[in-house]
Design a protein around this motif. Structure first.
Motif, PDB file in Angstrom:
ATOM      1  N   UNK A  12      75.387  71.610  -1.798  1.00 48.08           N
ATOM      2  CA  UNK A  12      76.702  71.543  -2.451  1.00 48.08           C
ATOM      3  C   UNK A  12      77.576  72.728  -2.045  1.00 48.08           C
ATOM      4  N   UNK A  13      76.964  73.921  -1.966  1.00 43.06           N
ATOM      5  CA  UNK A  13      77.728  75.101  -1.560  1.00 43.06           C
ATOM      6  C   UNK A  13      78.259  74.949  -0.137  1.00 43.06           C
ATOM      7  N   UNK A  15      78.916  72.134   1.367  1.00 42.55           N
ATOM      8  CA  UNK A  15      80.003  71.150   1.307  1.00 42.55           C
ATOM      9  C   UNK A  15      81.296  71.784   0.815  1.00 42.55           C
ATOM     10  N   UNK A  16      81.187  72.674  -0.183  1.00 43.73           N
ATOM     11  CA  UNK A  16      82.381  73.351  -0.703  1.00 43.73           C
ATOM     12  C   UNK A  16      83.020  74.194   0.393  1.00 43.73           C
ATOM     13  N   UNK A  19      84.714  71.966   2.925  1.00 42.05           N
ATOM     14  CA  UNK A  19      85.933  71.416   2.347  1.00 42.05           C
ATOM     15  C   UNK A  19      87.058  72.425   2.321  1.00 42.05           C
TER      16      UNK A  19
ATOM     17  N   UNK B  93      77.494  73.969 -10.541  1.00 47.20           N
ATOM     18  CA  UNK B  93      78.204  73.404  -9.402  1.00 47.20           C
ATOM     19  C   UNK B  93      78.175  71.889  -9.531  1.00 47.20           C
ATOM     20  N   UNK B  94      79.199  71.256  -8.966  1.00 51.21           N
ATOM     21  CA  UNK B  94      79.278  69.801  -9.097  1.00 51.21           C
ATOM     22  C   UNK B  94      79.903  69.153  -7.888  1.00 51.21           C
ATOM     23  N   UNK B  95      79.585  67.904  -7.738  1.00 50.19           N
ATOM     24  CA  UNK B  95      80.160  67.116  -6.649  1.00 50.19           C
ATOM     25  C   UNK B  95      80.556  65.763  -7.228  1.00 50.19           C
ATOM     26  N   UNK B 118      84.810  69.014  -5.177  1.00 45.99           N
ATOM     27  CA  UNK B 118      83.774  70.043  -5.270  1.00 45.99           C
ATOM     28  C   UNK B 118      84.144  70.937  -6.452  1.00 45.99           C
ATOM     29  N   UNK B 119      83.179  71.285  -7.229  1.00 43.45           N
ATOM     30  CA  UNK B 119      83.519  72.043  -8.431  1.00 43.45           C
ATOM     31  C   UNK B 119      82.525  73.171  -8.681  1.00 43.45           C
ATOM     32  N   UNK B 142      88.068  71.803  -6.408  1.00 42.06           N
ATOM     33  CA  UNK B 142      88.733  71.606  -5.123  1.00 42.06           C
ATOM     34  C   UNK B 142      88.598  70.129  -4.767  1.00 42.06           C
ATOM     35  N   UNK B 144      89.664  67.126  -2.091  1.00 44.06           N
ATOM     36  CA  UNK B 144      90.194  66.834  -0.763  1.00 44.06           C
ATOM     37  C   UNK B 144      90.461  65.331  -0.695  1.00 44.06           C
ATOM     38  N   UNK B 159      94.917  68.756  -0.200  1.00 42.54           N
ATOM     39  CA  UNK B 159      93.999  69.674  -0.878  1.00 42.54           C
ATOM     40  C   UNK B 159      94.573  70.071  -2.240  1.00 42.54           C
TER      41      UNK B 159
END
Lengths: 153, 177
Positions: A12-13, A15-16, A19, B93-95, B118-119, B142, B144, B159
């Protein structure tokens, strides 16, 4: 099990970070009618350099600002300008008339607020100086009434 | 004491509300109004839990009928750092995949854009030792947006960056700390 979740967290990191690195902006001003916000945002730059968009043919679409406000329209006509509005986010673009002034303003006078206006013009840089701060923005120059289309009539 | 030692699952439901702010980009002229959310998490170990969160952020463009609502469902992982018997820090964290609904009633305009979200967030949680835990949170999202040239041709406008702060409550069930 915790190894699996650590891997997911790491993924996930990554991917962030991927992005957040997508920053490039590049558009063609004369291929399709662009939204007002795109033109206003793209056509900025440093006062010390000539940007690639300056003096470029530019196609833009938006809604007429201040429709129905007679005093503003009279002032606009005297100053040979009007504004196109992006109703999605409030960005507006100044359009300066440098040509068929009477024809252009009489056509625009017949529009209503909900008419979508398509304009082909030339992007011209304007400088705003405030103290030591200098910013470059854009106005659109339009010459012929044929360069303005109302609702793709 | 871990959940697994009891052979049963601990979980909690969370509800929260706060203020949201947008940073630059397409919505730079907008003001954030409010963010509300809810979620359901299951403890995977003493420190780690995962679940599904759903937040809604409301933005408006002052003195106009332009509005934007941002719906943010996401899967998230949260780690509990037990600082003391009363306080825990919960980084998360999240997706997810978000939906951005833009309307302007004056022009009968409506459009929905969507894209990956993304969070990251941090919660400071007060451990009551009872069924309810209260927390302060700060979050960053964030988004996208998927490409849609009729919406924008600028990458920077795809964004969206959102910050939110607020208060929430965890309603726990099963074994918890």
């Amino acid at each position: 099990m915790s190894k699996l979740f650590k891997s997911i967290a790491f993924g996930l990191l990554v991917l962030i970070m991927i992005g957040c690195s997508k920053e490039n902006n590049s558009i063609s001003l004369d291929q399709n009618y662009l939204q007002v916000a795109d033109v206003v945002e793209y056509c900025q730059g440093s006062c010390n350099e000539t940007a690639d968009w300056e003096q470029s043919k530019t196609l833009v679409k938006g809604y007429l600002r201040d429709v129905g406000n007679d005093s503003v329209w009279q002032d606009n006509q005297e100053k040979r300008r009007f504004y196109l509005l992006d109703i999605r986010n409030g960005f507006s673009l100044e359009v300066r008339v440098d040509g068929d002034e009477d024809l252009i303003f009489s056509r625009l006078a017949g529009t209503v607020k909900s008419d979508l206006i398509f304009i082909s013009g030339i992007a011209n840089a304007v400088i705003a100086q405030e103290g030591s701060d200098c910013t470059k923005g854009v106005v659109l120059l339009v010459k012929n009434d044929k360069d303005i289309i109302i609702n793709l009539e | 004491m871990s959940a697994s030692s009891f052979g049963q699952t601990s979980s909690f439901v969370q509800f929260e509300g706060g203020f949201i702010r947008n940073q630059g980009g397409f919505f730079k002229l907008y003001d954030g109004v409010v963010d509300i959310g809810a979620g359901y998490h299951i403890f995977l170990s003493r420190h780690l839990n995962g679940g599904l969160d759903f937040n809604m952020g409301f933005l408006n463009y002052t003195n106009t009928p332009a509005r934007s609502n941002i719906y943010r469902p996401k899967l998230s992982l949260q780690y509990a750092l037990h600082l003391s018997s009363k306080i825990a820090l919960d980084p998360e964290i999240g997706l997810g995949y978000s939906f951005v609904r833009i309307t302007n009633t004056e022009y009968l305009y409506a459009s929905t854009q969507h894209g990956l979200n993304y969070a990251a967030r941090l919660k400071v949680r007060w451990k009551s030792g009872r069924k309810l835990d209260y927390y302060l949170f700060g979050s960053y999202d964030y988004i996208y947006l998927d490409r849609d040239d009729s919406f924008t041709q600028l990458n920077s406008f795809r964004q969206i960056r959102l910050f939110a702060v607020g208060l929430g409550v965890n309603i726990k069930s099963g074994v918890y700390e």
